[in-house]
Enzyme design. Structure first.
Site, short mmCIF file in Angstrom:
data_model
loop_
_atom_site.label_atom_id
_atom_site.label_comp_id
_atom_site.label_asym_id
_atom_site.label_seq_id
_atom_site.Cartn_x
_atom_site.Cartn_y
_atom_site.Cartn_z
N ASN A 18 11.90 -73.37 8.04
CA ASN A 18 13.27 -73.75 7.91
C ASN A 18 14.24 -72.47 7.39
OD1 ASN A 18 12.97 -76.34 8.41
ND2 ASN A 18 11.69 -76.34 6.52
N TYR A 19 15.14 -72.58 6.35
CA TYR A 19 15.89 -71.46 6.11
C TYR A 19 15.71 -70.93 4.74
CZ TYR A 19 17.56 -73.42 10.06
OH TYR A 19 17.69 -74.10 11.51
N GLY A 20 14.68 -71.70 3.75
CA GLY A 20 14.58 -71.64 2.49
C GLY A 20 13.88 -69.91 2.31
N ASP A 21 13.20 -69.51 2.78
CA ASP A 21 12.43 -68.44 2.48
C ASP A 21 13.50 -67.23 2.65
OD1 ASP A 21 9.36 -69.15 2.54
OD2 ASP A 21 10.43 -70.00 4.48
N GLN A 267 25.81 -69.12 4.01
CA GLN A 267 25.44 -69.36 2.52
C GLN A 267 26.77 -69.72 1.80
OE1 GLN A 267 22.83 -66.21 1.29
NE2 GLN A 267 21.27 -67.76 1.53
N ARG A 283 17.00 -80.34 -0.30
CA ARG A 283 15.58 -79.93 -0.37
C ARG A 283 14.90 -78.72 -0.63
NH1 ARG A 283 16.20 -79.81 6.33
NH2 ARG A 283 15.87 -77.72 6.68
N GLY A 284 13.64 -78.36 -0.71
CA GLY A 284 13.05 -77.05 -0.71
C GLY A 284 13.40 -76.49 -2.09
N GLU A 285 13.77 -75.17 -1.95
CA GLU A 285 14.00 -74.38 -3.33
C GLU A 285 15.43 -73.69 -3.16
OE1 GLU A 285 11.03 -71.57 -4.48
OE2 GLU A 285 12.60 -70.34 -5.30
N ASP A 286 15.94 -73.22 -2.16
CA ASP A 286 17.30 -72.69 -2.03
C ASP A 286 18.38 -73.66 -2.26
OD1 ASP A 286 18.77 -70.32 -1.99
OD2 ASP A 286 19.62 -70.81 -0.02
#
Lengths: 390, 186
Positions: A18-21, A267, A283-286
């Site tokens: 995905n795109y979080g990292d 973003q 979801r996730g972190e970002d």
């Protein structure tokens, strides 16, 4: 002989899914460059994912300049020479290239020291983070590395947030015309400001299927704004869209429930979407952090872990988030978050009803939460101080 | 090689050319199921301890060190001299004994373990409990016999610790050398 470049930071980002990292790394890189005038080199092993959140990324370039940041393709061997800088960040415990490690060893053996080497860890609200943040990690080769933990307390590395973000958000939210203009730009027609807008950027869950079933009977139109990608999988069954290839701009409706398919955005566009919706499912972190900064109620669909350990992490966040929240509202939000993450269909619908009852208090709390969560210093500020003092 | 996740207290690992004893490990879970291991380590050569964090999958060289059962012979400043069953003598620097030194006294009969690194005696591990004479403690203030009321006492060798209120000067007491706690009157 290679020498350490001062005021030069390298960030290595391995995109796992995905795109979080890349989302977190790109935000950090931009903030360090913009607010601290640091020369940042971002090494990324997946330019395609990066391109999704930053369309100017040239997929064919091994090195490029973007918004004042050098972006290098991370392949092994590295296509661009690594020149040690003041700081070296391995994001989310990624494994640095062997040639980078060897350069650090060579530097140290020559008596030239080494960059401040940090493992930027995942965000967690758990209490153990306080005790692990900033601890050294002794390396067999003699190099010094430290763990840097983002977090919600003063003993942690803080939370990623640009200095002017809240001002930008407040300006945007002060004029409801902004959100209607955004929705119009996204192709959402015939909507009213009084409709309930819910953004969905989640993993697959049966809870959404049940909620859709309930929402279609809503007296007020409910509009789900869902970007292309896996978030749409949860709606396939409800809208009878098996094997359908979704396209941005599509609109599906059942009863008073609308599904609007959005293009993936950069973003800034994502922030504006979160600022504009009444509820954000993230979801996730970002996106989880950006939903908090949006000052709107949110449901965090947390990354699932073995033995349901993600529920421990969810509980830690809920405890912090609800510490100063009215108990009834806190219970409503916690139950909804918990049932959603447990894929509970009936219970998610029931807790949604309680959530709506408590919405006014949750809206107020969402507005004050960001300031208390930041607690004076954001992650980049604390990180710069940490490096200065190490 | 062992991963950080596999290490247990008592293991000895090589980091930066130094042998470190693992004193304590705590494993927690970070994002995406990744393990984080927080450890307390003791540098065998420097006799220093440190807290450190590893990724669960970090690999490190675990080393098996030679150990010999020995008894204490005498002190030849700055070395403590120990002897094995075949009367071989081994010198251990006083600084390497750390808190164990307070229990090393002339005439002690307890068997200790001397640890060797590259042929050199580097540390001494005491038995988990030793018996020592109380050389001074205040008389019992209240006549308490439950053992819950504690008071300070000095033992042979000069160390001080908390003992039960009923313990008197001249008593022999048993001490846990890992925690430095009074266990019982012998």
């Amino acid at each position: 002989m290679v020498q350490i470049k001062s005021n030069h930071w390298d960030i290595f980002c391995s995109v796992v899914d995905n795109y979080g990292d890349i989302g977190v790394c790109w935000r950090l890189a931009k903030q360090l460059a913009n607010e601290y005038q640091i020369e940042v080199v971002l090494w990324v092993d997946d330019l395609a994912s990066f391109n999704t959140i930053q369309p100017e990324v040239d997929l064919a370039a091994t090195t490029q300049q973007l918004k004042g940041i050098t972006v290098n393709l991370w392949r092994e061997p590295l296509p661009v020479t690594y020149i040690p800088g003041q700081v070296l960040i391995e994001a989310f415990a990624c494994q640095l290239p062997a040639e980078v490690i060897q350069q650090l060893v060579d530097l140290k053996q020559c008596g030239q020291g080494q960059p401040c080497w940090l493992n930027l860890e995942y965000l967690s609200a758990e209490a153990w983070v306080d005790d692990c943040h900033a601890l050294p990690s002794l390396q067999a080769n003699g190099l010094n590395k430290s763990f840097y933990f983002p977090g919600f307390s003063r003993k942690t590395g803080g939370l990623l947030c640009e200095a002017d973000l809240f001002t930008q958000r407040d300006v945007w939210q002060a004029d409801s015309g902004n959100r209607l203009a955004l929705f119009a730009k996204l192709g959402i027609e015939h909507c009213l400001d009084s409709d309930r807008f819910i953004s969905v950027f989640s993993y697959e869950t049966a809870a959404l299927q049940a909620l859709c079933d309930y929402w279609q009977h809503s007296a007020t139109p409910i509009r789900l704004l869902v970007p292309l990608g896996r978030s749409l999988n949860s709606f396939v069954k409800f809208f009878n869209l098996d094997n359908h290839q979704f396209c941005a701009g599509e609109h599906w409706q059942k009863g008073n429930l609308h599904l609007h398919v959005l293009p993936l955005t950069d973003q800034i566009g994502f922030d504006r979407l979160l600022w504009s919706c009444d509820v954000n499912i993230v979801r996730g972190e970002d996106s989880f952090l950006r939903a908090q900064w949006a000052a709107k109620p949110f449901i965090w669909h947390i990354y699932p872990q073995d033995e349901d350990y993600h529920l421990v992490k969810l509980d830690a966040l809920m405890q912090r988030y609800c510490a100063n929240l009215d108990p009834t509202a806190a219970q409503a939000w916690q139950q909804l978050s918990l049932n959603f993450n447990r894929d509970q269909q009936k219970a998610s619908v029931e807790s949604w009803q309680h959530y709506v009852d408590a919405e006014e208090k949750l809206n107020k709390h969402a507005k004050i939460w960001p300031i208390s969560a930041i607690d004076d210093e954001d992650l980049a500020t604390r990180l710069v101080h940490f490096v200065k003092n190490s | 090689m062992k991963t950080a996740h596999e290490l247990r207290p008592g293991n000895v690992i090589m980091l930066d050319g130094n042998p470190w004893v693992v004193l304590k490990t705590e494993t927690t879970r970070s994002g995406r199921n990744a393990a984080i291991v927080k450890m307390k380590l003791k540098n065998i050569l420097a006799d220093t301890t440190t807290e450190t964090t590893f990724k669960g999958e970090d690999k490190m060289e675990d080393i098996i060190l030679e150990r010999l059962d020995c008894t204490y012979s005498y002190f030849a400043d700055p070395m403590y001299v120990f002897m094995d069953s075949e009367y071989n003598q081994y010198d251990v620097e006083a600084g390497n004994l750390g808190e164990a030194a307070q229990y090393i006294v002339d005439g002690m009969e307890e068997v200790c373990q001397v640890t060797f690194y590259e042929g050199k005696a580097i540390s001494v591990e005491l038995p988990t409990s030793v018996s020592r004479e109380v050389t001074y403690t205040e008389p019992s203030a209240r006549g308490d016999t439950s053992g819950k009321v504690m008071k300070p006492a000095t033992i042979t060798g000069g160390a001080t610790l908390s003992v039960a209120d009923f313990v008197k000067t001249g008593d022999i007491i048993e001490i846990d050398t890992r925690t430095h706690e009074f266990k019982k009157r012998v």
